[in-house]
Write a protein that holds these residues in place. Structure first.
Motif, PDB file in Angstrom:
ATOM      1  N   CYS A   1      27.135  52.941  -5.503  1.00  0.00           N
ATOM      2  CA  CYS A   1      27.099  51.608  -6.194  1.00  0.00           C
ATOM      3  C   CYS A   1      27.357  51.707  -7.533  1.00  0.00           C
ATOM      4  O   CYS A   1      26.782  52.418  -8.399  1.00  0.00           O
ATOM      5  CB  CYS A   1      25.623  51.070  -5.925  1.00  0.00           C
ATOM      6  SG  CYS A   1      25.282  49.522  -6.593  1.00  0.00           S
TER       7      CYS A   1
ATOM      8  N   LEU B   1      20.403  46.693 -10.504  1.00  0.00           N
ATOM      9  CA  LEU B   1      20.590  45.962  -9.087  1.00  0.00           C
ATOM     10  C   LEU B   1      19.598  44.639  -9.390  1.00  0.00           C
ATOM     11  O   LEU B   1      20.112  43.456  -9.219  1.00  0.00           O
ATOM     12  CB  LEU B   1      20.349  46.568  -7.876  1.00  0.00           C
ATOM     13  CG  LEU B   1      21.360  47.500  -7.304  1.00  0.00           C
ATOM     14  CD1 LEU B   1      20.706  48.407  -6.367  1.00  0.00           C
ATOM     15  CD2 LEU B   1      22.624  46.443  -6.857  1.00  0.00           C
ATOM     16  N   ARG B   2      18.435  44.836  -9.662  1.00  0.00           N
ATOM     17  CA  ARG B   2      17.522  43.598  -9.629  1.00  0.00           C
ATOM     18  C   ARG B   2      17.954  42.727 -10.955  1.00  0.00           C
ATOM     19  O   ARG B   2      17.801  41.471 -10.719  1.00  0.00           O
ATOM     20  CB  ARG B   2      16.140  44.143  -9.614  1.00  0.00           C
ATOM     21  CG  ARG B   2      15.844  44.691  -8.541  1.00  0.00           C
ATOM     22  CD  ARG B   2      14.211  44.861  -8.429  1.00  0.00           C
ATOM     23  NE  ARG B   2      13.860  44.931  -7.126  1.00  0.00           N
ATOM     24  CZ  ARG B   2      12.835  44.332  -6.458  1.00  0.00           C
ATOM     25  NH1 ARG B   2      12.117  43.088  -6.880  1.00  0.00           N
ATOM     26  NH2 ARG B   2      12.714  44.111  -5.190  1.00  0.00           N
TER      27      ARG B   2
ATOM     28  N   PHE C   1      20.854  41.350  -7.553  1.00  0.00           N
ATOM     29  CA  PHE C   1      20.856  41.911  -6.244  1.00  0.00           C
ATOM     30  C   PHE C   1      19.566  42.726  -5.558  1.00  0.00           C
ATOM     31  O   PHE C   1      19.509  43.930  -5.252  1.00  0.00           O
ATOM     32  CB  PHE C   1      22.046  42.917  -6.158  1.00  0.00           C
ATOM     33  CG  PHE C   1      23.475  42.462  -6.020  1.00  0.00           C
ATOM     34  CD1 PHE C   1      24.139  42.323  -4.985  1.00  0.00           C
ATOM     35  CD2 PHE C   1      24.081  42.294  -7.357  1.00  0.00           C
ATOM     36  CE1 PHE C   1      25.522  41.654  -5.078  1.00  0.00           C
ATOM     37  CE2 PHE C   1      25.256  41.733  -7.689  1.00  0.00           C
ATOM     38  CZ  PHE C   1      26.249  41.114  -6.407  1.00  0.00           C
TER      39      PHE C   1
ATOM     40  N   CYS D   1      19.288  44.401  -2.145  1.00  0.00           N
ATOM     41  CA  CYS D   1      19.804  45.717  -1.903  1.00  0.00           C
ATOM     42  C   CYS D   1      18.683  46.803  -2.503  1.00  0.00           C
ATOM     43  O   CYS D   1      18.682  47.914  -1.499  1.00  0.00           O
ATOM     44  CB  CYS D   1      20.863  46.104  -2.945  1.00  0.00           C
ATOM     45  SG  CYS D   1      22.306  44.989  -2.527  1.00  0.00           S
ATOM     46  N   THR D   2      17.838  46.565  -3.142  1.00  0.00           N
ATOM     47  CA  THR D   2      16.792  47.520  -3.245  1.00  0.00           C
ATOM     48  C   THR D   2      15.560  47.487  -2.284  1.00  0.00           C
ATOM     49  O   THR D   2      14.688  48.182  -2.377  1.00  0.00           O
ATOM     50  CB  THR D   2      16.206  47.131  -4.694  1.00  0.00           C
ATOM     51  OG1 THR D   2      15.432  45.894  -4.823  1.00  0.00           O
ATOM     52  CG2 THR D   2      17.071  46.982  -5.891  1.00  0.00           C
TER      53      THR D   2
ATOM     54  N   HIS E   1      24.056  50.438  -9.510  1.00  0.00           N
ATOM     55  CA  HIS E   1      22.595  50.883  -8.916  1.00  0.00           C
ATOM     56  C   HIS E   1      21.545  50.905  -9.739  1.00  0.00           C
ATOM     57  O   HIS E   1      20.241  50.340  -9.309  1.00  0.00           O
ATOM     58  CB  HIS E   1      22.992  52.297  -8.209  1.00  0.00           C
ATOM     59  CG  HIS E   1      21.712  53.065  -7.754  1.00  0.00           C
ATOM     60  ND1 HIS E   1      21.128  52.422  -6.594  1.00  0.00           N
ATOM     61  CD2 HIS E   1      20.530  53.843  -8.391  1.00  0.00           C
ATOM     62  CE1 HIS E   1      20.086  53.185  -6.120  1.00  0.00           C
ATOM     63  NE2 HIS E   1      19.663  53.890  -7.163  1.00  0.00           N
TER      64      HIS E   1
ATOM     65  N   CYS F   1      26.613  48.701   2.375  1.00  0.00           N
ATOM     66  CA  CYS F   1      27.536  47.916   1.230  1.00  0.00           C
ATOM     67  C   CYS F   1      28.770  47.117   1.861  1.00  0.00           C
ATOM     68  O   CYS F   1      29.394  46.612   1.080  1.00  0.00           O
ATOM     69  CB  CYS F   1      27.979  48.797   0.339  1.00  0.00           C
ATOM     70  SG  CYS F   1      26.621  49.718  -0.569  1.00  0.00           S
TER      71      CYS F   1
ATOM     72  N   ASN G   1      30.500  45.754  -5.888  1.00  0.00           N
ATOM     73  CA  ASN G   1      30.106  46.641  -6.662  1.00  0.00           C
ATOM     74  C   ASN G   1      30.277  48.269  -5.899  1.00  0.00           C
ATOM     75  O   ASN G   1      30.005  49.337  -6.707  1.00  0.00           O
ATOM     76  CB  ASN G   1      28.709  46.467  -6.828  1.00  0.00           C
ATOM     77  CG  ASN G   1      28.380  45.170  -7.504  1.00  0.00           C
ATOM     78  OD1 ASN G   1      28.914  44.888  -8.554  1.00  0.00           O
ATOM     79  ND2 ASN G   1      27.557  44.294  -7.081  1.00  0.00           N
TER      80      ASN G   1
END
Length: 294
Positions: free
Chosen positions: A61, A67-68, A72, A75-76, A64, A31, A54
């Motif tokens: 996070c 995220l989608r 983001f 990140c996943t 978390h 991150c 974040n």
């Protein structure tokens, strides 16, 4: 699925746990250390070495669970193969970059090197787990041990590691593994000669319709399978090392026994409850989201 090409009966905890991200033991290195640009994968720009907005004080996070939904997706998809906790707890002895800002740059650079080494360890461990590699098991074990030793170096020494050389040495063994495993699978699964596809490294299959295709023991090393339709495809014993599976539709596909398939590749693809994965991989949470394959 039976046959000599199957994995040897080894304890999967030997490497699968150690080479998987443990965010609770990491100082949020991915991150901070990694850059990203505003795109379909990230909602904003972030420079390397700058903490993501974040990222919380405890290195967790703050978004978390969403995220989608908040833009983001990237990140996943990411997986550090356990490099984050290794650098945080071993290389830097549990002292984080906030406590010791003078060491931050070295920590972030070490993370990049460690991630490469841990990815190689994943591949080498998988190669050792195949019965077909018995003829050169000693060589595989030696290279794996030497790679493992590199991960224990201090930060200054770690940054001097020649990653290209490490990859070259390991790749020769991984290629040999692929050839032997796929050859045995062809015999075991009785794959017709006319269906023994060998696309070659870097094959451009972007958006290709491969729905229901018989790709058993196929050579898909480094193939570009972005947004390819692989629904219901049979990919048993296919070599997928380095294949780009971003947004590839794996709904109902059979990937049991696929060679050198990693978690980041699966995370980047689409799948459903009917997708069959190797036991070393975890079904992404976003595959189970209601009304979506993504």
């Amino acid at each position: 699925m039976s046959g000599r090409y199957e994995h040897a009966k080894t304890d999967p905890s030997d490497y699968r746990t150690a080479l998987r991200a443990d965010c609770e033991s990491c100082f949020g290195l991915c991150c901070v250390a990694l850059p990203f640009a505003a795109s379909a994968d990230f909602a904003l720009d972030k420079a390397a070495g700058r903490p993501c907005p974040n990222l919380q004080p405890d290195f967790r996070c703050g978004i978390h669970d969403s995220l989608r939904r908040q833009g983001f997706k990237g990140c996943t998809v990411y997986e550090c193969f356990g490099a984050g906790q290794k650098v945080s707890q071993v290389t830097f002895g549990g002292r984080d970059w906030r406590q010791a800002p003078a060491s931050a740059e070295a920590m972030f650079e070490s993370f990049a090197v460690m991630r490469h080494l841990h990815e190689l360890l994943w591949y080498l461990n998988e190669a050792l787990a195949h019965l077909a590699t018995r003829p050169f098991r000693d060589e595989l074990s030696r290279v794996l041990e030497e790679t493992e030793q590199l991960t224990g170096l201090d930060a200054a020494s770690l940054l001097q590691v020649d990653i290209a050389s490490c990859r070259e040495r390991a790749n020769a063994l991984l290629l040999r593994t692929s050839e032997l495993v796929r050859s045995e699978a062809i015999r075991s699964l009785k794959v017709p000669s006319k269906r023994r596809k060998a696309f070659g490294r870097g094959a451009d299959l972007i958006g290709t319709n491969l729905r229901g295709a018989d790709l058993r023991a196929a050579n898909l090393r480094g193939a570009y399978l972005i947004a390819a339709d692989l629904r219901g495809a049979d990919l048993r014993a296919a070599d997928l090392i380095g294949a780009d599976l971003r947004d590839a539709d794996l709904g109902g596909a059979n990937l049991t026994g696929a060679i050198f398939l990693t978690q980041p590749q699966i995370n980047a693809a689409k799948g459903d409850a009917g997708t069959k994965l190797p036991p070393s991989l975890i079904r992404p949470e976003h595959w189970n989201a209601p009304g979506t394959l993504a």
